[in-house]
Design a protein around this motif. Structure first.
Motif, PDB file in Angstrom:
ATOM      1  N   MET A   1       0.855  -1.189   0.000  1.00 28.29           N
ATOM      2  CA  MET A   1       0.000   0.000   0.000  1.00 28.29           C
ATOM      3  C   MET A   1       0.893   1.241   0.000  1.00 28.29           C
ATOM      4  N   PRO A   2       0.891   2.031  -1.060  1.00 30.57           N
ATOM      5  CA  PRO A   2       1.674   3.267  -1.070  1.00 30.57           C
ATOM      6  C   PRO A   2       1.226   4.210   0.057  1.00 30.57           C
ATOM      7  N   TYR A   3       2.193   4.852   0.706  1.00 26.40           N
ATOM      8  CA  TYR A   3       1.895   5.770   1.811  1.00 26.40           C
ATOM      9  C   TYR A   3       2.771   7.005   1.657  1.00 26.40           C
ATOM     10  N   VAL A   4       2.324   8.105   2.234  1.00 24.25           N
ATOM     11  CA  VAL A   4       3.119   9.333   2.186  1.00 24.25           C
ATOM     12  C   VAL A   4       2.706  10.236   3.343  1.00 24.25           C
ATOM     13  N   GLY A   5       3.693  10.877   3.961  1.00 23.26           N
ATOM     14  CA  GLY A   5       3.430  11.792   5.072  1.00 23.26           C
ATOM     15  C   GLY A   5       4.189  11.423   6.324  1.00 23.26           C
ATOM     16  N   SER A   6       4.353  10.133   6.576  1.00 17.87           N
ATOM     17  CA  SER A   6       5.216   9.631   7.640  1.00 17.87           C
ATOM     18  C   SER A   6       6.184   8.647   7.010  1.00 17.87           C
ATOM     19  N   PHE A   7       7.409   8.570   7.590  1.00 14.99           N
ATOM     20  CA  PHE A   7       8.473   7.837   6.899  1.00 14.99           C
ATOM     21  C   PHE A   7       9.360   7.095   7.891  1.00 14.99           C
ATOM     22  N   LYS A   8      10.076   6.094   7.385  1.00 16.02           N
ATOM     23  CA  LYS A   8      10.915   5.266   8.252  1.00 16.02           C
ATOM     24  C   LYS A   8      12.379   5.696   8.264  1.00 16.02           C
ATOM     25  N   SER A   9      12.772   6.575   7.348  1.00  9.17           N
ATOM     26  CA  SER A   9      14.175   6.991   7.251  1.00  9.17           C
ATOM     27  C   SER A   9      14.266   8.268   6.419  1.00  9.17           C
ATOM     28  N   PRO A  10      15.412   8.951   6.492  1.00  9.71           N
ATOM     29  CA  PRO A  10      15.587  10.132   5.626  1.00  9.71           C
ATOM     30  C   PRO A  10      15.473   9.776   4.150  1.00  9.71           C
ATOM     31  N   GLU A  11      15.969   8.589   3.777  1.00 13.28           N
ATOM     32  CA  GLU A  11      15.901   8.165   2.372  1.00 13.28           C
ATOM     33  C   GLU A  11      14.446   7.941   1.945  1.00 13.28           C
ATOM     34  N   ASP A  12      13.671   7.378   2.851  1.00 16.84           N
ATOM     35  CA  ASP A  12      12.251   7.155   2.572  1.00 16.84           C
ATOM     36  C   ASP A  12      11.536   8.484   2.374  1.00 16.84           C
ATOM     37  N   GLN A  13      11.847   9.436   3.246  1.00 14.63           N
ATOM     38  CA  GLN A  13      11.211  10.755   3.148  1.00 14.63           C
ATOM     39  C   GLN A  13      11.599  11.483   1.869  1.00 14.63           C
ATOM     40  N   SER A  14      12.839  11.303   1.427  1.00  9.44           N
ATOM     41  CA  SER A  14      13.314  12.036   0.250  1.00  9.44           C
ATOM     42  C   SER A  14      12.767  11.478  -1.063  1.00  9.44           C
ATOM     43  N   ARG A  15      12.191  10.289  -1.014  1.00  6.86           N
ATOM     44  CA  ARG A  15      11.669   9.667  -2.239  1.00  6.86           C
ATOM     45  C   ARG A  15      10.266  10.196  -2.538  1.00  6.86           C
ATOM     46  N   ILE A  16      10.155  10.984  -3.581  1.00  6.07           N
ATOM     47  CA  ILE A  16       8.855  11.528  -3.978  1.00  6.07           C
ATOM     48  C   ILE A  16       7.993  10.405  -4.537  1.00  6.07           C
ATOM     49  N   ARG A  17       6.757  10.314  -4.040  1.00 11.63           N
ATOM     50  CA  ARG A  17       5.826   9.306  -4.547  1.00 11.63           C
ATOM     51  C   ARG A  17       5.175   9.815  -5.826  1.00 11.63           C
ATOM     52  N   THR A  18       5.404   9.109  -6.922  1.00 14.37           N
ATOM     53  CA  THR A  18       4.786   9.486  -8.192  1.00 14.37           C
ATOM     54  C   THR A  18       3.969   8.317  -8.728  1.00 14.37           C
ATOM     55  N   PHE A  19       2.918   8.663  -9.463  1.00 18.16           N
ATOM     56  CA  PHE A  19       2.008   7.661 -10.016  1.00 18.16           C
ATOM     57  C   PHE A  19       1.659   8.050 -11.449  1.00 18.16           C
ATOM     58  N   ASN A  20       1.549   7.048 -12.308  1.00 21.38           N
ATOM     59  CA  ASN A  20       1.153   7.285 -13.697  1.00 21.38           C
ATOM     60  C   ASN A  20      -0.208   6.636 -13.907  1.00 21.38           C
TER      61      ASN A  20
END
Length: 385
Positions: free
Chosen positions: A170-189
């Motif tokens: 399940m894609p999620y965004v707003g809370s993260f497990k690491s700096p790398e996770d936070q820096s990854r922009i969620r994109t969808f096509n």
């Protein structure tokens, strides 16, 4: 006698064979002369160029969102079974509605940290993880997780939830497990339209974000948000969608601060804002940005499933934004041909048998006095001047 005949026959055949050879050689020479300089072409591999000058191509997708999934004790107790929790019946009446959009976003407000931490209700929520699986099964494509309850169960609860999102994809965004996770922009096509999804909250109910672990929750910071919006746009997306946890609880119209922030964010590149937190519906407003784009702001989608009731707290809904991308040799342009809203009502009977119904069905069956027309009018007539 026979030998003599054989010799005579061979003598007679030789001139005949020579004549045939001469004629074949002559025919080949004639054929070679007539075909010289002619380029052979295979029709099977012939191609034809089509000039696209002046032509335009369009792509369409519907992006939708529902409001707060806030699982109070009355709700999860109703879902309790001998082995785990079953939220499926609660969503059954609106399953067809939720499956209609091309992409659907839900605001998972109460953190699903899992039963090992002990499920709990207000003021420190911890929800059964099965609710997220049910959301996925009824058509939700991504959850937003930055809200004032993100840290109700501390870092452990937040990470448990993220682990579960990963487990069920399940894609999620707003809370993260690491700096790398936070820096990854969620994109969808979606059907040829590419968008980025971002999520922020005004705060975490006074629970401090652990020092050095600010990546755990995206907290509203205008400059940080503007930088992330620009980072998203550099990924060559068609639009930027943002979930915002903001405003005043139980207030049916946005504050001046919400309107100011909406203008700042849309002017800096956000195309759609889905708002949450007030627990009641707040109107939809369209903007013309400083660079001439269209932008859509839904200030609050209310509660979609919660244990709150009365005073509009049990009315939510799904907003669907139709996105159209027009491409031609000069570039591409995004427009929003239509914005639809379908109101819903959370029904229960003495805190049992929770169900989410279309508001029109609830009205016709005597479950609520408000009409669908009233709620749609509240949303689409925009913010009072």
């Amino acid at each position: 006698m026979n030998k003599k005949r054989m010799i005579t026959g061979m003598i007679l055949c030789i001139p005949f064979l020579l004549m045939i050879g001469f004629l074949l050689n002559r025919q080949y020479a004639d054929w070679n002369t007539t075909t010289k300089g002619v380029e052979a072409t295979s029709l099977l591999h012939a191609t034809r160029e089509v000039q696209a000058s002046g032509k335009s191509i369009k792509a369409n997708a519907s992006i939708a969102a529902i409001g707060d999934i806030l699982i109070h004790d009355t709700v999860y107790n109703d879902a309790k079974k001998q082995n785990g929790y079953d939220f499926t019946p609660m969503f059954s009446p609106i399953k067809d509605m939720l499956s209609a959009p091309d992409f659907l976003i839900a605001n998972q407000e109460s953190t699903p940290g899992g039963v090992e931490l002990g499920v709990s209700s207000y003021p420190l929520f911890n929800s059964p993880q099965e609710v997220v699986k049910t959301l996925q099964e009824v058509g939700v494509d991504a959850v937003t997780t930055a809200n004032n309850h993100s840290l109700d169960q501390g870092e452990e609860g937040l990470l448990n939830a993220i682990d579960y999102y990963g487990e069920i994809s399940m894609p999620y965004v707003g809370s993260f497990k690491s700096p790398e996770d936070q820096s990854r922009i969620r994109t969808f096509n979606v059907d040829g339209i590419k968008f980025a999804l971002l999520s922020y909250t005004y705060g975490t109910n006074g629970i401090p974000v652990p020092e050095g672990k600010e990546y755990l929750v995206n907290v509203i910071d205008e400059q940080k948000m503007i930088r992330e919006i620009q980072k998203a746009k550099n990924l060559d997306v068609d639009l930027v969608v943002m979930s915002l946890h903001w405003g005043n609880e139980y207030q049916r119209f946005p504050t001046e601060e919400q309107q100011r922030l909406a203008k700042v964010l849309t002017d800096n590149g956000v195309d759609i804002i889905f708002g949450h937190h007030p627990h009641v519906l707040q109107p939809i407003q369209t903007y013309k940005t400083s660079d001439g784009r269209e932008a859509v702001v839904i200030y609050s989608l209310g509660n979609f499933l919660s244990g709150q009731k009365d005073d509009f707290k049990d009315i939510g809904g799904m907003v669907t934004v139709q996105v159209e991308k027009t491409m031609n040799p000069a570039g591409s342009k995004i427009t929003f041909p239509s914005i639809g809203f379908q109101p819903t009502f959370v029904s229960e009977n003495h805190y049992k048998n929770y169900r989410i119904y279309p508001l029109d069905f609830a009205r016709k069956n005597g479950l609520i006095a408000y009409t669908e027309e009233e709620m749609v009018s509240h949303m689409v007539n925009g913010v009072p001047e």
